[in-house]
Design a protein around this motif. Structure first.
Motif, PDB file in Angstrom:
ATOM      1  N   ARG A 106       0.838  -1.231  -0.106  1.00  0.00           N
ATOM      2  CA  ARG A 106      -0.080   0.018   0.085  1.00  0.00           C
ATOM      3  C   ARG A 106       0.932   1.257  -0.149  1.00  0.00           C
TER       4      ARG A 106
ATOM      5  N   ALA B 195       0.205   5.390   0.959  1.00  0.00           N
ATOM      6  CA  ALA B 195      -0.383   6.378   1.159  1.00  0.00           C
ATOM      7  C   ALA B 195       0.197   7.650   0.837  1.00  0.00           C
TER       8      ALA B 195
ATOM      9  N   GLU C  85      -5.387   5.305   9.510  1.00  0.00           N
ATOM     10  CA  GLU C  85      -3.780   5.048   9.079  1.00  0.00           C
ATOM     11  C   GLU C  85      -3.731   3.932   7.990  1.00  0.00           C
TER      12      GLU C  85
ATOM     13  N   THR D 170      -5.669   4.072   5.328  1.00  0.00           N
ATOM     14  CA  THR D 170      -6.022   4.538   4.087  1.00  0.00           C
ATOM     15  C   THR D 170      -4.979   4.883   3.251  1.00  0.00           C
ATOM     16  N   ALA D 171      -4.980   4.265   1.966  1.00  0.00           N
ATOM     17  CA  ALA D 171      -3.770   4.163   0.903  1.00  0.00           C
ATOM     18  C   ALA D 171      -4.528   3.652  -0.433  1.00  0.00           C
TER      19      ALA D 171
ATOM     20  N   THR E  29     -10.156   3.979   1.706  1.00  0.00           N
ATOM     21  CA  THR E  29     -10.182   5.184   2.153  1.00  0.00           C
ATOM     22  C   THR E  29     -11.056   4.881   3.458  1.00  0.00           C
TER      23      THR E  29
END
Length: 128
Positions: A38, A40, A89, A91-92, A125
């Protein structure tokens, strides 16, 4: 050549769950392992989880242990990532990756350079 297509991303509230799917096509008969990474905004791409294709060995980043679970369906050439107890945290953009050739290095699973093919990514998200 191997083609990877991710799906399952979206918007979820903190504490919720999502399941990502990665479908592989093409030269999948020689698959060695698949992983999830991932990235971000403003950060480097990081390892999340991986699974070896033949033995099903599973690997997780410390940040997701106990919350994320990886599985595979060899018949469908698909790898799933079940993500629970999501936080902001997490979210990416999540990327699926595949390694075709056997790896002698036991740390292959967390290193970006050890993967041969990458998907386009799917956005996750988490709203707080």
């Amino acid at each position: 050549q191997v083609q990877l297509v991710e799906s399952g991303g979206g918007l979820v509230q903190a504490g919720g769950s999502l399941r990502l799917s990665c479908a592989a096509s093409g030269r999948t008969f020689s698959m060695y392992g698949m992983g999830w990474f991932r990235q971000a905004p403003g950060k480097e791409r990081e390892f999340v989880s991986a699974i070896s294709w033949n033995y099903g060995s599973k690997y997780y980043a410390d940040s997701v242990k106990g919350r994320f679970y990886i599985s595979r369906d060899n018949a469908k050439n698909t790898v799933l990532l079940q993500m629970n107890s999501l936080t902001s945290e997490d979210t990416a953009v999540y990327y699926c990756a595949a390694r075709i050739t056997p790896a002698r290095d036991s740390s292959w699973y967390w290193r970006l350079s050890m993967y041969d093919y990458w998907g386009q990514g799917t956005q996750v998200t988490v709203s707080s």
